[in-house]
Design a protein around this motif. Structure first.
Motif, short mmCIF file in Angstrom:
data_model
loop_
_atom_site.label_atom_id
_atom_site.label_comp_id
_atom_site.label_asym_id
_atom_site.label_seq_id
_atom_site.Cartn_x
_atom_site.Cartn_y
_atom_site.Cartn_z
N UNK A 111 0.82 -1.20 0.00
CA UNK A 111 0.00 0.00 0.00
C UNK A 111 0.86 1.25 0.00
N UNK A 112 1.81 1.32 -0.92
CA UNK A 112 2.70 2.47 -0.94
C UNK A 112 2.14 3.62 -1.78
N UNK A 113 1.65 3.31 -2.98
CA UNK A 113 1.21 4.38 -3.87
C UNK A 113 0.13 3.87 -4.81
N UNK A 114 -0.41 4.78 -5.61
CA UNK A 114 -1.41 4.43 -6.60
C UNK A 114 -1.79 5.65 -7.40
N UNK A 115 -2.54 5.43 -8.48
CA UNK A 115 -2.99 6.54 -9.31
C UNK A 115 -4.36 6.24 -9.87
N UNK A 116 -5.12 7.30 -10.12
CA UNK A 116 -6.44 7.22 -10.74
C UNK A 116 -6.42 8.11 -11.97
N UNK A 117 -6.77 7.53 -13.11
CA UNK A 117 -6.81 8.27 -14.37
C UNK A 117 -8.26 8.36 -14.83
N UNK A 118 -8.83 9.55 -14.76
CA UNK A 118 -10.21 9.79 -15.16
C UNK A 118 -10.41 11.29 -15.33
N UNK A 119 -11.34 11.67 -16.21
CA UNK A 119 -11.71 13.07 -16.38
C UNK A 119 -12.92 13.44 -15.52
N UNK A 120 -13.48 12.46 -14.82
CA UNK A 120 -14.64 12.67 -13.96
C UNK A 120 -14.15 13.06 -12.57
N UNK A 135 -12.63 7.43 -5.94
CA UNK A 135 -11.76 6.25 -6.03
C UNK A 135 -10.45 6.49 -5.28
N UNK A 136 -9.87 7.68 -5.41
CA UNK A 136 -8.63 7.97 -4.68
C UNK A 136 -8.83 7.80 -3.18
N UNK A 137 -10.00 8.19 -2.70
CA UNK A 137 -10.29 8.05 -1.28
C UNK A 137 -10.42 6.62 -0.82
N UNK A 138 -10.70 5.71 -1.75
CA UNK A 138 -10.88 4.30 -1.38
C UNK A 138 -9.63 3.46 -1.56
N UNK A 139 -8.63 3.96 -2.27
CA UNK A 139 -7.40 3.20 -2.46
C UNK A 139 -6.58 3.24 -1.18
N UNK A 140 -6.21 2.09 -0.69
CA UNK A 140 -5.46 1.97 0.56
C UNK A 140 -3.97 2.08 0.27
N UNK A 141 -3.49 3.32 0.18
CA UNK A 141 -2.09 3.57 -0.11
C UNK A 141 -1.68 4.91 0.47
N UNK A 142 -0.39 5.05 0.75
CA UNK A 142 0.10 6.27 1.38
C UNK A 142 0.12 7.48 0.49
N UNK A 172 -1.53 8.82 -3.36
CA UNK A 172 -2.37 8.56 -4.53
C UNK A 172 -2.36 9.81 -5.40
N UNK A 173 -2.02 9.62 -6.66
CA UNK A 173 -2.03 10.72 -7.62
C UNK A 173 -3.28 10.63 -8.48
N UNK A 174 -3.83 11.76 -8.83
CA UNK A 174 -4.94 11.82 -9.76
C UNK A 174 -4.42 12.45 -11.05
N UNK A 175 -4.45 11.65 -12.12
CA UNK A 175 -3.99 12.09 -13.45
C UNK A 175 -2.53 12.53 -13.45
N UNK A 176 -1.71 11.82 -12.69
CA UNK A 176 -0.25 12.03 -12.70
C UNK A 176 0.39 10.87 -11.95
#
Length: 496
Positions: free
Chosen positions: A416-425, A432-439, A441-445
């Motif tokens: 659970x170190x990192x993650x990203x969400x790619x969406x225009x919504x 979704x970023x709020x639900x990812x269990x990681x330290x 989280x980037x949105x569109x980067x």
């Protein structure tokens, strides 16, 4: 001894303000992963050298660094930042020689490092306690003070030695601690050279000590040393667990920044060009040898084939070669064990019936430790390529149909170190970023870090945080002080 060996650069331990040979006098050679040949000869420290370094750090801690006013520590930290800026080119080239990363990447990394020391210089004189309301305020006044933990043992990895050392060193110095650093045996040179930069910046003798060592016993001696008050470690989860156990045997604190298998979730409404750029950066930059690598792609069915086709085409065109060449886009893996590990996963993928959209083999025409950028599809969610950290330029792909499934797949990992969400919504992005269990989280980067943003992991990706205000708290103890106000403390055994 050959003439080539006789020209190797020489690096010594750094203990109590001086570059010194190890107690044993032994050395080992550091390998340049691009040439496959030794380039430096390094002092091979032992547990005896760890003893000397810890003793020096303790003297420096008790001798004045901890009592130094915060504004004076801040001045030293600013000077350290200036020293890095002055020496950035030399330090960047040392890291290229040791771990094969691109010179242009290491230049950018070293040019950014001063900002971390400037940031924590700004916190060094703002370490404050607080007053606490008491049950009986007419009788007692209570307040807290923040004090440095003491002597910190820092164990750093081979992939970004000075960056990941800085994540520890800048806050621990700002808080008034001293330290002993054990750099990876695969990339010790930049840390040992950096010691001189610290000394020239005015850091008192003994505040920073560095002991390189080829044998695992050296790092184990630091992790388990009774003279250490805290361990700060970056590396694999398996090793981190052992380090934490050794620290706990002395009831010591530990900050652990460990492994990752970070998910990049691509929805059908994403900007596909931007997403492909971010995925490429997340898994192929630094030859994939980064803890936060976005190595697990989770892509919605409707755009799966488009995304994979573009990724495969882009990955196949990545220019491999000499990391000192500004035209090179990806260098070799950092050392022989890592090369064997990554290429071993290619065989595992074949055994599991996966497909290679590109790559999946060494780049044999380049020799040394090069592998082709790899995208692997047709994987099951329990595949080892999905579950395990490869730590190389290898992207493992799963698909999904619904948002709920995407979140489930993203969280279906022990890391659970990192993650990203790619969406225009925008609603979906935050949801979704709020639900990812990681330290992080980037949105569109992807792969954006800085001194002010905390960095660390959930689950098996670590304990504690580096960077930001949170980091300095990791290197402080809180002390509660009670003041009796009346002068009428009575003998508890006198009645009446």
């Amino acid at each position: 001894m050959t003439s080539e060996i006789s020209t190797l650069e020489r690096y010594q331990l750094f203990i109590d303000g001086h570059a010194v040979d190890s107690v044993s006098g032994a050395t080992f050679d550091s390998l340049n992963p691009y040439t496959g040949m030794p380039w430096a000869r390094v002092s091979d420290g032992t547990p005896d050298d760890i003893d000397l370094a810890v003793a020096a750090a303790r003297r420096a801690f008790d001798g004045g660094w901890r009592q130094m006013p915060g504004w004076r520590r801040a001045a030293v930290l600013r000077a350290v930042g200036d020293g890095i800026a002055k020496n950035s080119e030399r330090l960047a080239r040392l890291e290229v020689n040791d771990n094969g990363k691109l010179l242009r990447e290491m230049r950018a990394q070293l040019e950014a490092l001063p900002e971390y020391y400037y940031y924590f210089a700004g916190l060094a004189d703002k370490i404050e306690g607080r007053t606490v309301p008491q049950i009986n305020p007419s009788r007692y006044f209570g307040f807290t003070v923040r004090e440095p933990v003491g002597v910190v043992g820092a164990i750093t990895p081979w992939n970004s030695p000075l960056l990941l050392l800085t994540f520890k060193l800048a806050p621990l110095l700002a808080a008034g601690n001293t330290c002993v650093v054990k750099p990876s045996e695969h990339s010790p040179a930049s840390t040992l050279a950096f010691a001189q930069v610290l000394s020239e910046a005015g850091l008192p003798d003994g505040v920073f000590n560095a002991v390189s060592g080829w044998n695992r016993a050296t790092g184990e001696a630091l992790a388990s040393h009774p003279g250490i008050d805290k361990i700060a470690f970056t590396g694999s989860t398996a090793t981190g667990i052992k380090v934490a156990q050794a620290a706990m045997n002395n009831v010591n604190k530990a900050t652990l920044e460990l492994g990752g298998k970070s998910a990049q979730v691509v929805f059908e409404d994403a900007d596909i060009d931007a997403a492909v750029n971010g995925i490429m950066s997340g898994v192929f930059a630094a030859t994939g040898q980064t803890c936060m690598a976005g190595s697990r792609l989770i892509v919605q069915d409707a755009v799966h084939d488009t995304v994979i086709e573009r990724l495969a085409r882009r990955a196949a065109d990545i220019r491999l070669g000499d990391p000192n060449d500004p035209e090179t886009e990806m260098g070799p893996l950092a050392n022989p064990p890592q090369f064997e590990k990554v290429t071993g996963y290619f065989s595992i993928a074949e055994e599991e019936g996966a497909s290679f959209a590109c790559g999946g083999a060494p780049a044999e025409d380049l020799g040394s430790y090069f592998v082709k950028p790899t995208v692997i599809t047709n994987l099951k969610r329990d595949s080892r390529l999905i579950r395990e950290e490869v730590f190389g330029p290898v992207l493992s792909v799963l698909s999904f149909s619904t948002e709920e499934e995407a979140v489930e797949l993203a969280n279906d990992t022990r890391y659970g170190l990192a993650g990203a969400v790619w969406t225009e919504n925008v609603h979906r992005a935050h949801r979704v970023a709020g639900q990812i269990r990681a330290g992080s989280v980037w949105i569109n980067d992807y792969r954006v870090v800085g001194p002010g943003m905390p960095f660390g992991g959930f689950k098996d990706s670590g304990v504690g945080r580096e960077n930001g205000v949170d980091a300095i708290d990791e290197y402080l103890e809180t002390k509660s002080i009670y003041v009796e106000l009346t002068g009428q403390t009575r003998d508890p055994f006198q009645m009446g």
